[in-house]
Scaffold this motif. Sequence first.
Motif, PDB file in Angstrom:
ATOM      1  N   ILE A 141      -3.744   2.411  -2.095  1.00  0.00           N
ATOM      2  CA  ILE A 141      -3.128   3.577  -2.730  1.00  0.00           C
ATOM      3  C   ILE A 141      -3.035   4.687  -1.691  1.00  0.00           C
ATOM      4  CG2 ILE A 141      -3.309   5.239  -4.620  1.00  0.00           C
ATOM      5  CD1 ILE A 141      -5.001   3.121  -6.100  1.00  0.00           C
ATOM      6  N   GLN A 166       4.046   7.090  -7.223  1.00  0.00           N
ATOM      7  CA  GLN A 166       4.406   5.733  -6.808  1.00  0.00           C
ATOM      8  C   GLN A 166       5.275   5.757  -5.554  1.00  0.00           C
ATOM      9  OE1 GLN A 166       5.531   3.165 -10.381  1.00  0.00           O
ATOM     10  NE2 GLN A 166       5.200   5.139 -11.357  1.00  0.00           N
ATOM     11  N   TYR A 454      -2.725  -3.447  -4.666  1.00  0.00           N
ATOM     12  CA  TYR A 454      -2.481  -2.415  -5.668  1.00  0.00           C
ATOM     13  C   TYR A 454      -2.050  -1.145  -4.928  1.00  0.00           C
ATOM     14  CZ  TYR A 454      -5.035  -5.452  -8.894  1.00  0.00           C
ATOM     15  OH  TYR A 454      -5.444  -6.511  -9.649  1.00  0.00           O
ATOM     16  N   THR A 456      -0.930   1.715  -6.714  1.00  0.00           N
ATOM     17  CA  THR A 456      -1.134   2.893  -7.546  1.00  0.00           C
ATOM     18  C   THR A 456      -2.118   2.550  -8.656  1.00  0.00           C
ATOM     19  OG1 THR A 456       0.025   4.697  -8.701  1.00  0.00           O
ATOM     20  CG2 THR A 456       0.724   2.459  -9.231  1.00  0.00           C
ATOM     21  N   SER A 461       0.859   3.461 -13.456  1.00  0.00           N
ATOM     22  CA  SER A 461       1.774   2.389 -13.828  1.00  0.00           C
ATOM     23  C   SER A 461       0.995   1.090 -13.985  1.00  0.00           C
ATOM     24  CB  SER A 461       2.856   2.216 -12.758  1.00  0.00           C
ATOM     25  OG  SER A 461       3.660   1.081 -13.047  1.00  0.00           O
ATOM     26  N   ASN A 464       1.538  -2.264 -11.050  1.00  0.00           N
ATOM     27  CA  ASN A 464       1.030  -1.544  -9.885  1.00  0.00           C
ATOM     28  C   ASN A 464       0.770  -2.434  -8.675  1.00  0.00           C
ATOM     29  OD1 ASN A 464      -1.133  -2.868 -11.056  1.00  0.00           O
ATOM     30  ND2 ASN A 464      -2.605  -1.255 -10.609  1.00  0.00           N
TER      31      ASN A 464
END
Length: 481
Positions: A141, A166, A454, A456, A461, A464
């Motif tokens: 992320i 995102q 992943y 996010t 969401s 993701n």
Amino acid sequence: MAASAPTSHGTGFPAEGRCGYYVEKKKRFCRMVVAAGKRFCGEHAGAAEEENARKRILCPLDPKHTVYEDQLAKHLKKCNSREKPKPDFFIQDINAGLKDETEIPEQLVPISFLSEEQMENLIKKLRKASEGLNSTLKDQILSHPALHDALNDPKNGDSATKHLKQQASILGNIEKLKLLGPRRCFVEFGAGKGKLSHWVDIALKDAEKVHFILVEKVTTRFKVDGKHRKKNSVFERLQIDIQHLCLNKIPLLSKEKLPVVGIGKHLCGVATDLALRCLVETYAASCEERNEEPLAKRVKNDKTEKEINTLAKEGNEKNIPEKWTPVAGIVIALCCHHRCDWRHYVGKEYFRALGLGAVEFHYFQRMSSWATCGMQKTSLEASNISTKRKDKQNDGSEEHDDGGYRITDDSTESLPGFLTVEEKKKIGHLCKLLIDQGRINYLQQKGFNPDLQYYTEPLVSLENVLLTALPNHSSSPETTA
């Protein structure tokens, strides 16, 4: 005859220069502009006595509008519904994959029609096929300074903030993979409004020779394409289904021969497979057959030695691939596995190696929606309630409203009652992982180093997972950073 307006309707007269036909259904006059000296517009002229000498008929190309019968031939040549000539880059089904009718049964029953025993057998096959797969992906992320101001704008609503988070993470991952640099072409699949390309363009600032190709099969409103005025960036939007897109035939790519970076935000099911085949088979394979010269050689042809040395001193050489590669990288946020299709799926060989085929794939892609279908934690009895779902038909566009728990399955099926909600979620995630693993296997076979992560938080969401891939000869970010 034209409908007469009731005396109680405002002034009883149409607006100046507007049609005098009263539309009973809408309780108002038609608002179409009329020709000089006419009382009615073209659509309603047939209802007027002054126009009854000419007959209006339904357009054979689109019955939603009418045309004068004596002007039909002229109208057909300019009607907006006429079939337009296909561009050179349109090649029917070029990215569709082989169609094997013998593999797909004529009719497959919905999941709700399967017996408990049949469901248990499917789940056993799924778990056996998933053995050894890492079901916990690493967190990647990230963010990017280009979106700092937009993310902190107090005017943002929840939906806008989630999309920006995102986009920022996707942009951060593109940069981490060293794909965010000059002299390349970004192809955004399922571009929608084109916001992902918009932020990439902003992040690149004044980088030279950067091109963007935005691929979207439907007409899109509120596009951001017009906001780009940088002289170093070229934007081109293609309204075409990815299934028929041949990148080699796009003049911009055939002329410039820049490395392509395939990107996408929430590329729905089948669109992901079509995009991968478009990049890896249709484009990359054909470019390699033509024996393209190394990029370093082309750089020397275009720049003086002094300029190249300046770039090196500034540390920008890391953004110039050592070797010319048609596809420099792939960064796609995955979405809607329940909309995959066996014919187009790129991981068929992987499934077959596991003893699985079209039937298992069909049910696994349907069950994949259990991971994000919005089922609340209810009792075992309540979990057997049949829920209607309606698909949103966004086709991979970036504008999915995916911020919360929602129904993504587009069928009306009863969920098996012998499974708890948590078990169904785990099975849904396994189905997604297995389908994605087929894509990973495909990219590995084609000479790429792919990965899943992943990008996010689930609260931002539920879809993701980000698929990334670099050519095998590319340096990894960890070893060169």
